[in-house]
Design a protein around this motif. Structure first.
Motif, PDB file in Angstrom:
ATOM      1  N   LYS A 118       0.841  -1.207   0.000  1.00  0.00           N
ATOM      2  CA  LYS A 118       0.000   0.000   0.000  1.00  0.00           C
ATOM      3  C   LYS A 118       0.872   1.251   0.000  1.00  0.00           C
ATOM      4  N   ILE A 119       1.926   1.261   0.802  1.00  0.00           N
ATOM      5  CA  ILE A 119       2.826   2.412   0.871  1.00  0.00           C
ATOM      6  C   ILE A 119       3.485   2.653  -0.486  1.00  0.00           C
ATOM      7  N   ARG A 120       3.971   1.579  -1.115  1.00  0.00           N
ATOM      8  CA  ARG A 120       4.604   1.720  -2.437  1.00  0.00           C
ATOM      9  C   ARG A 120       3.618   2.295  -3.463  1.00  0.00           C
ATOM     10  N   PHE A 121       2.372   1.843  -3.406  1.00  0.00           N
ATOM     11  CA  PHE A 121       1.338   2.344  -4.303  1.00  0.00           C
ATOM     12  C   PHE A 121       1.081   3.831  -4.024  1.00  0.00           C
ATOM     13  N   ALA A 122       0.955   4.198  -2.764  1.00  0.00           N
ATOM     14  CA  ALA A 122       0.655   5.586  -2.397  1.00  0.00           C
ATOM     15  C   ALA A 122       1.758   6.538  -2.835  1.00  0.00           C
ATOM     16  N   PHE A 123       3.003   6.171  -2.555  1.00  0.00           N
ATOM     17  CA  PHE A 123       4.121   7.049  -2.890  1.00  0.00           C
ATOM     18  C   PHE A 123       4.520   6.945  -4.359  1.00  0.00           C
ATOM     19  N   GLY A 124       4.464   5.743  -4.923  1.00  0.00           N
ATOM     20  CA  GLY A 124       4.881   5.540  -6.307  1.00  0.00           C
ATOM     21  C   GLY A 124       3.811   5.916  -7.309  1.00  0.00           C
ATOM     22  N   ALA A 125       2.731   5.183  -7.329  1.00  0.00           N
ATOM     23  CA  ALA A 125       1.690   5.373  -8.346  1.00  0.00           C
ATOM     24  C   ALA A 125       0.901   6.671  -8.152  1.00  0.00           C
ATOM     25  N   LEU A 126       0.621   7.030  -6.905  1.00  0.00           N
ATOM     26  CA  LEU A 126      -0.201   8.219  -6.658  1.00  0.00           C
ATOM     27  C   LEU A 126       0.627   9.480  -6.396  1.00  0.00           C
ATOM     28  N   GLY A 127       1.895   9.314  -6.094  1.00  0.00           N
ATOM     29  CA  GLY A 127       2.753  10.469  -5.856  1.00  0.00           C
ATOM     30  C   GLY A 127       2.491  11.201  -4.546  1.00  0.00           C
ATOM     31  N   LEU A 128       1.883  10.527  -3.583  1.00  0.00           N
ATOM     32  CA  LEU A 128       1.655  11.166  -2.286  1.00  0.00           C
ATOM     33  C   LEU A 128       2.994  11.383  -1.589  1.00  0.00           C
ATOM     34  N   THR A 129       3.026  12.293  -0.633  1.00  0.00           N
ATOM     35  CA  THR A 129       4.279  12.614   0.061  1.00  0.00           C
ATOM     36  C   THR A 129       4.231  12.330   1.559  1.00  0.00           C
ATOM     37  N   ARG A 130       3.029  12.071   2.099  1.00  0.00           N
ATOM     38  CA  ARG A 130       2.927  11.803   3.535  1.00  0.00           C
ATOM     39  C   ARG A 130       1.710  10.929   3.808  1.00  0.00           C
TER      40      ARG A 130
END
Length: 191
Positions: A118-130
């Motif tokens: 989930k973290i990889r998806f959030a930071f990688g695919a979605l570009g979230l920062t926090r």
């Protein structure tokens, strides 16, 4: 069809009608539900059906504010839990969400594997920062998992568990993408 995320042992995928029995059985366990803020007790089939309807509505939006994944164990082709990426604010670059694993599947690292995906998806695919998460007072296994993934405790808030009605403290945790990038692929150092 929805987004699917695969790991070595798991598939994170959209919830389906075939998952209703597993969802109901897993969340009707008070030993598990007491760690989740918004799970009613008893957890009925109608609760599960409502949840699936809500998940479909969220997934149908052009820019979803949440992703709700069933955690499927590849070897059994059955849902063993769920993981959420919710409260997504693309402008602020933030999101949150939780995880649960059915009692008989706990202690095998499935939760950490799913949460990490989930973290990889959030930071990688979605570009979230926090990412902002948390855990209820006393749920040391949740804190241990989050700490190993790089989360830091940043505060406490009063909270109520819907399953048993108790007032408790929720420890708020956060993970910055920069911290994740610094540790990604490295074995975490235990404090």
């Amino acid at each position: 069809m929805g987004i699917r995320i695969e790991t070595s042992r798991l598939v994170l995928r959209p919830w389906s009608e075939e998952d209703i029995e597993r969802l109901t059985l897993g969340l009707n366990d008070l030993a598990l539900a007491k760690w989740l803020a918004f799970v009613p007790r008893p957890y009925s089939t109608s609760h599960a059906e409502d949840w699936l309807r809500r998940c479909r509505e969220i997934a149908a939006s052009r820019q979803p504010v949440a992703y709700e994944f069933a955690i499927e164990l590849r070897s059994e082709r059955l849902a063993i839990g769920g993981v959420s990426l919710n409260k997504i604010d693309r402008q602020a670059g933030t999101g949150g969400g939780g995880i649960w694993i059915a009692k008989s599947y706990q202690g095998h690292g499935y939760g950490r594997e799913a949460f990490e995906a989930k973290i990889r998806f959030a930071f990688g695919a979605l570009g979230l920062t926090r990412l902002v998460n948390g855990y209820f007072d006393g749920n040391e296994s949740s804190w241990a998992m989050q700490r190993k993934l790089g989360y830091r405790r940043v505060g406490e808030v009063a909270s109520r568990c819907m399953a048993d009605g108790r007032q408790t403290i929720e420890h708020v945790t956060t993970l910055l993408r920069s911290d994740w990038d610094d540790r990604d692929g490295k074995t975490p150092i235990e404090p």
